[in-house]
Design a protein around this motif. Sequence first.
Motif, PDB file in Angstrom:
ATOM      1  N   PRO A   1       0.798  -1.222   0.000  1.00  0.00           N
ATOM      2  CA  PRO A   1       0.000   0.000   0.000  1.00  0.00           C
ATOM      3  C   PRO A   1       0.833   1.277   0.000  1.00  0.00           C
ATOM      4  N   SER A   2       2.148   1.147   0.018  1.00  0.00           N
ATOM      5  CA  SER A   2       2.991   2.334   0.174  1.00  0.00           C
ATOM      6  C   SER A   2       3.025   3.193  -1.082  1.00  0.00           C
ATOM      7  N   ASP A   3       3.396   4.445  -0.881  1.00  0.00           N
ATOM      8  CA  ASP A   3       3.597   5.376  -1.980  1.00  0.00           C
ATOM      9  C   ASP A   3       5.032   5.237  -2.467  1.00  0.00           C
ATOM     10  N   TRP A   4       5.250   5.600  -3.723  1.00  0.00           N
ATOM     11  CA  TRP A   4       6.578   5.493  -4.321  1.00  0.00           C
ATOM     12  C   TRP A   4       6.880   6.792  -5.037  1.00  0.00           C
ATOM     13  N   MET A   5       8.004   7.389  -4.739  1.00  0.00           N
ATOM     14  CA  MET A   5       8.465   8.580  -5.424  1.00  0.00           C
ATOM     15  C   MET A   5       9.857   8.284  -5.948  1.00  0.00           C
ATOM     16  N   VAL A   6      10.073   8.555  -7.231  1.00  0.00           N
ATOM     17  CA  VAL A   6      11.351   8.247  -7.859  1.00  0.00           C
ATOM     18  C   VAL A   6      11.811   9.447  -8.681  1.00  0.00           C
ATOM     19  N   PHE A   7      13.123   9.652  -8.720  1.00  0.00           N
ATOM     20  CA  PHE A   7      13.728  10.762  -9.455  1.00  0.00           C
ATOM     21  C   PHE A   7      14.876  10.218 -10.290  1.00  0.00           C
ATOM     22  N   TYR A   8      14.938  10.606 -11.577  1.00  0.00           N
ATOM     23  CA  TYR A   8      16.088  10.191 -12.372  1.00  0.00           C
ATOM     24  C   TYR A   8      16.622  11.312 -13.235  1.00  0.00           C
ATOM     25  N   GLN A   9      17.913  11.214 -13.501  1.00  0.00           N
ATOM     26  CA  GLN A   9      18.687  12.235 -14.191  1.00  0.00           C
ATOM     27  C   GLN A   9      18.527  12.126 -15.692  1.00  0.00           C
ATOM     28  N   ILE A  10      18.330  13.260 -16.355  1.00  0.00           N
ATOM     29  CA  ILE A  10      18.333  13.325 -17.823  1.00  0.00           C
ATOM     30  C   ILE A  10      19.049  14.606 -18.240  1.00  0.00           C
ATOM     31  N   ILE A  11      19.342  14.718 -19.524  1.00  0.00           N
ATOM     32  CA  ILE A  11      19.928  15.924 -20.089  1.00  0.00           C
ATOM     33  C   ILE A  11      19.069  16.338 -21.272  1.00  0.00           C
ATOM     34  N   CYS A  12      18.697  17.603 -21.313  1.00  0.00           N
ATOM     35  CA  CYS A  12      17.841  18.113 -22.384  1.00  0.00           C
ATOM     36  C   CYS A  12      18.642  18.174 -23.692  1.00  0.00           C
ATOM     37  N   PRO A  13      18.153  17.518 -24.766  1.00  0.00           N
ATOM     38  CA  PRO A  13      18.921  17.474 -26.012  1.00  0.00           C
ATOM     39  C   PRO A  13      18.849  18.743 -26.853  1.00  0.00           C
ATOM     40  N   SER A  14      17.820  19.571 -26.633  1.00  0.00           N
ATOM     41  CA  SER A  14      17.650  20.782 -27.422  1.00  0.00           C
ATOM     42  C   SER A  14      16.731  21.730 -26.664  1.00  0.00           C
ATOM     43  N   ALA A  15      16.819  22.996 -26.965  1.00  0.00           N
ATOM     44  CA  ALA A  15      15.969  23.980 -26.298  1.00  0.00           C
ATOM     45  C   ALA A  15      14.509  23.804 -26.712  1.00  0.00           C
ATOM     46  N   PHE A  16      13.618  23.806 -25.729  1.00  0.00           N
ATOM     47  CA  PHE A  16      12.182  23.821 -25.997  1.00  0.00           C
ATOM     48  C   PHE A  16      11.438  24.148 -24.715  1.00  0.00           C
ATOM     49  N   THR A  17      10.188  24.545 -24.856  1.00  0.00           N
ATOM     50  CA  THR A  17       9.339  24.808 -23.704  1.00  0.00           C
ATOM     51  C   THR A  17       8.574  23.535 -23.399  1.00  0.00           C
ATOM     52  N   CYS A  18       8.768  23.014 -22.213  1.00  0.00           N
ATOM     53  CA  CYS A  18       8.160  21.742 -21.817  1.00  0.00           C
ATOM     54  C   CYS A  18       6.924  22.015 -20.968  1.00  0.00           C
ATOM     55  N   ASN A  19       5.749  21.740 -21.525  1.00  0.00           N
ATOM     56  CA  ASN A  19       4.532  21.951 -20.744  1.00  0.00           C
ATOM     57  C   ASN A  19       3.649  20.706 -20.654  1.00  0.00           C
ATOM     58  N   ARG A  20       4.134  19.574 -21.176  1.00  0.00           N
ATOM     59  CA  ARG A  20       3.373  18.336 -21.103  1.00  0.00           C
ATOM     60  C   ARG A  20       4.327  17.150 -20.916  1.00  0.00           C
ATOM     61  N   ALA A  21       3.791  16.094 -20.330  1.00  0.00           N
ATOM     62  CA  ALA A  21       4.522  14.840 -20.188  1.00  0.00           C
ATOM     63  C   ALA A  21       3.538  13.699 -20.380  1.00  0.00           C
ATOM     64  N   ASN A  22       3.987  12.642 -21.050  1.00  0.00           N
ATOM     65  CA  ASN A  22       3.167  11.444 -21.240  1.00  0.00           C
ATOM     66  C   ASN A  22       3.804  10.262 -20.524  1.00  0.00           C
ATOM     67  N   ILE A  23       2.961   9.456 -19.879  1.00  0.00           N
ATOM     68  CA  ILE A  23       3.370   8.158 -19.364  1.00  0.00           C
ATOM     69  C   ILE A  23       2.291   7.166 -19.769  1.00  0.00           C
ATOM     70  N   TYR A  24       2.595   5.876 -19.672  1.00  0.00           N
ATOM     71  CA  TYR A  24       1.603   4.846 -19.946  1.00  0.00           C
ATOM     72  C   TYR A  24       1.241   4.165 -18.638  1.00  0.00           C
TER      73      TYR A  24
END
Length: 167
Positions: free
Chosen positions: A25-48
């Motif tokens: 029943p526990s909650d899970w919070m995860v963080f991972y490192q990425i590097i932005c490949p090009s300049a853009f304004t990020c206002n959406r994210a998709n997951i499945y």
Amino acid sequence: PASAGFTGYDAMPLALGNAYSVSGPSDWMVFYQIICPSAFTCNRANIYVTTTGSSTFKIAIYSGVLTDLPNTVKLGEDGTSSFTTPGIKTFELTEVSPGDLNLTKGQQLILGFYQTGGDKMLVYNGFSDANICIDTSNDTTFPTALNTLTGPTAAEAHRPCCTLFNA
């Protein structure tokens, strides 16, 4: 400013994912490192997600590196989302002061994901290294800076599959 024609990228492509469910029943919070490949304004994210309607999901984006948590800055996040059908789900990212979702090429970013137990989301199971990915099970909200997480952190191998984009 965003590059002409560049509107997003697969931070961790959905095609690499396997269904993963938080155990118990526990909650899970995860963080991972990425590097932005090009300049853009990020206002959406998709997951499945494969869903039975019992889990909630949240997404946040930070500037910084996991090896220097006091200097991380939350740029934006999405509030709590619950779903009743499986599939690709879109999260609207809202800029959080002093954050800026106008990302720059080469910017070091950290993606944050929160999920309650029950449902599954697609994740890539990589190697476990606290310099690349950490998790905690005691937090339910994304802090302004990651050094203020209340729970202990540990190296994590599961990285949620996610596409970042501008719409």
